[in-house]
Write a protein that holds these residues in place. Sequence first.
Motif, short mmCIF file in Angstrom:
data_model
loop_
_atom_site.label_atom_id
_atom_site.label_comp_id
_atom_site.label_asym_id
_atom_site.label_seq_id
_atom_site.Cartn_x
_atom_site.Cartn_y
_atom_site.Cartn_z
N LEU A 87 0.84 -1.20 0.00
CA LEU A 87 0.00 0.00 0.00
C LEU A 87 0.87 1.24 0.00
O LEU A 87 1.78 1.37 0.83
CB LEU A 87 -0.91 0.03 1.24
N VAL A 88 0.60 2.13 -0.94
CA VAL A 88 1.18 3.48 -0.90
C VAL A 88 0.00 4.44 -0.81
O VAL A 88 -0.80 4.54 -1.75
CB VAL A 88 2.03 3.79 -2.14
N ALA A 89 -0.16 5.08 0.33
CA ALA A 89 -1.26 6.00 0.57
C ALA A 89 -0.72 7.42 0.65
O ALA A 89 0.22 7.69 1.40
CB ALA A 89 -1.99 5.64 1.86
N VAL A 90 -1.30 8.31 -0.13
CA VAL A 90 -0.95 9.73 -0.08
C VAL A 90 -2.14 10.48 0.49
O VAL A 90 -3.25 10.42 -0.06
CB VAL A 90 -0.57 10.27 -1.47
N LEU A 91 -1.93 11.18 1.59
CA LEU A 91 -2.99 11.92 2.27
C LEU A 91 -2.72 13.41 2.21
O LEU A 91 -1.57 13.84 2.38
CB LEU A 91 -3.08 11.50 3.75
N ASP A 92 -3.76 14.18 1.99
CA ASP A 92 -3.62 15.62 2.18
C ASP A 92 -3.46 15.90 3.66
O ASP A 92 -4.05 15.21 4.51
CB ASP A 92 -4.85 16.35 1.63
N VAL A 93 -2.69 16.90 4.01
CA VAL A 93 -2.41 17.18 5.42
C VAL A 93 -3.68 17.45 6.22
O VAL A 93 -3.73 17.20 7.43
CB VAL A 93 -1.42 18.36 5.55
N MET A 94 -4.74 17.94 5.56
CA MET A 94 -5.97 18.22 6.29
C MET A 94 -6.63 16.97 6.83
O MET A 94 -7.44 17.03 7.76
CB MET A 94 -6.95 18.99 5.39
N VAL A 95 -6.29 15.81 6.29
CA VAL A 95 -6.79 14.55 6.85
C VAL A 95 -6.33 14.42 8.30
O VAL A 95 -7.05 13.89 9.15
CB VAL A 95 -6.30 13.36 6.01
N LEU A 96 -5.13 14.90 8.59
CA LEU A 96 -4.56 14.80 9.93
C LEU A 96 -5.10 15.88 10.86
O LEU A 96 -5.05 15.73 12.08
CB LEU A 96 -3.04 14.93 9.87
N ARG A 97 -5.61 16.95 10.28
CA ARG A 97 -5.99 18.12 11.08
C ARG A 97 -7.48 18.34 11.20
O ARG A 97 -7.92 19.13 12.05
CB ARG A 97 -5.33 19.37 10.48
N ARG A 98 -8.25 17.70 10.37
CA ARG A 98 -9.70 17.92 10.39
C ARG A 98 -10.30 17.28 11.63
O ARG A 98 -10.20 16.07 11.81
CB ARG A 98 -10.34 17.35 9.13
N PRO A 99 -10.94 18.06 12.50
CA PRO A 99 -11.44 17.50 13.76
C PRO A 99 -12.73 16.70 13.57
O PRO A 99 -13.54 16.99 12.68
CB PRO A 99 -11.72 18.75 14.61
N LEU A 100 -12.88 15.68 14.39
CA LEU A 100 -14.17 15.03 14.56
C LEU A 100 -14.76 15.67 15.82
O LEU A 100 -14.30 15.41 16.93
CB LEU A 100 -14.00 13.52 14.75
N THR A 101 -15.73 16.51 15.64
CA THR A 101 -16.22 17.39 16.70
C THR A 101 -16.45 16.64 18.01
O THR A 101 -17.21 15.66 18.06
CB THR A 101 -17.53 18.07 16.26
N GLY A 102 -15.75 17.11 19.04
CA GLY A 102 -15.92 16.52 20.36
C GLY A 102 -15.16 15.22 20.57
O GLY A 102 -15.36 14.57 21.59
N HIS A 103 -14.30 14.86 19.63
CA HIS A 103 -13.62 13.56 19.74
C HIS A 103 -12.13 13.70 19.44
O HIS A 103 -11.58 13.00 18.60
CB HIS A 103 -14.26 12.55 18.79
N ALA A 104 -11.48 14.62 20.15
CA ALA A 104 -10.06 14.84 19.93
C ALA A 104 -9.24 13.59 20.24
O ALA A 104 -8.32 13.23 19.50
CB ALA A 104 -9.57 16.01 20.79
N ALA A 105 -9.60 12.89 21.31
CA ALA A 105 -8.85 11.69 21.69
C ALA A 105 -8.95 10.63 20.61
O ALA A 105 -7.99 9.91 20.33
CB ALA A 105 -9.36 11.16 23.03
N LEU A 106 -10.13 10.54 20.00
CA LEU A 106 -10.33 9.56 18.93
C LEU A 106 -9.39 9.84 17.77
O LEU A 106 -8.82 8.92 17.19
CB LEU A 106 -11.79 9.60 18.48
N MET A 107 -9.22 11.11 17.42
CA MET A 107 -8.30 11.47 16.34
C MET A 107 -6.88 11.11 16.71
O MET A 107 -6.10 10.63 15.88
CB MET A 107 -8.41 12.95 16.01
N GLY A 108 -6.53 11.34 17.96
CA GLY A 108 -5.19 10.96 18.41
C GLY A 108 -4.95 9.47 18.27
O GLY A 108 -3.88 9.02 17.83
N GLN A 109 -5.96 8.68 18.63
CA GLN A 109 -5.84 7.23 18.50
C GLN A 109 -5.73 6.80 17.04
O GLN A 109 -4.96 5.91 16.69
CB GLN A 109 -7.06 6.56 19.15
N GLN A 110 -6.49 7.47 16.18
CA GLN A 110 -6.44 7.15 14.75
C GLN A 110 -5.05 7.45 14.17
O GLN A 110 -4.50 6.64 13.42
CB GLN A 110 -7.51 7.93 13.99
N LEU A 111 -4.50 8.58 14.54
CA LEU A 111 -3.18 8.93 13.99
C LEU A 111 -2.09 8.05 14.59
O LEU A 111 -1.11 7.72 13.91
CB LEU A 111 -2.89 10.41 14.22
N ALA A 112 -2.26 7.64 15.84
CA ALA A 112 -1.30 6.68 16.42
C ALA A 112 -1.37 5.36 15.66
O ALA A 112 -0.35 4.69 15.45
CB ALA A 112 -1.62 6.46 17.90
#
Length: 267
Positions: free
Chosen positions: A151-176
């Motif tokens: 797999l070669v996945a290219v992501l726009d940086v906004m994928v990493l920065r776009r919040p899931l409202t009220g779920h900051a920890a969830l985004m942290g887990q996803q990026l981890a």
Amino acid sequence: MGGSWWEFIAGELRQARLQAGLSQEDLARRINYSASHVSGVETGQRAPKADYLAAIDQALGTGGMFGRLLRHASLVQGAPPWMRPWIDDERAATLLRWYEPAYVPGVLQTEAYARMTLAESLLSADEIEQRVASRLGRQAILTREEQPCQLVAVLDVMVLRRPLTGHAALMGQQLAHLVKMAALPHVQILVVPEDAGLYPALQGGFIMASLSDGSVVAYLDYQIRAQMMHRSEDIATLQRHWGAVRGEALSRRQSLELIKEAARSWI
């Protein structure tokens, strides 16, 4: 129960029983289920569950065949109808090149992230759970023991920065989780940085699957339908777009550092 896959499994179960020379009552005694349960599954009145099929596989010595059929059926049935033809190509692919400007690619999503991205849809709760299960099931192409898909996945940086409202920890887990997946030797996750500005393909994601016979098929996802592409002219156009976004992306090492930095920002 409905659905051609479930009907196919029911028919195969009946055929396997008959080939073994067993009546429904005989099989029921072997697997410690009632004869009415066996009949219900074979006639499509009962859904074939994992524990039931595991008992069948053991009793008939089928080597886990029915368990595998159920996993594949769940994968296909839970996916949107327009996506089902793509799933077989995705499973057969030796290489996936995946560009995403908005979301983490499905094969890299955590269960919680997958559920959140579907939560704003007009789907019922059962449909959401089915699609989450299908999406997670597709991830087996990256973790299977024999010939995992590259797999070669290219992501726009906004994928990493776009919040899931009220779920900051969830985004942290996803990026981890992205960091963990990026450590696999057959997985590259690259990020297009903000200073790339506007660049080709930003208007929509796409996937290209390279198959063992040397052919390439592509998949473009829209809100209510998707399009699969096989024509050489279309594939050539997407390959040019791929070259452009790959050229804008940071290196593998730089991308990993950016993902780690974004993950820390969500804690």
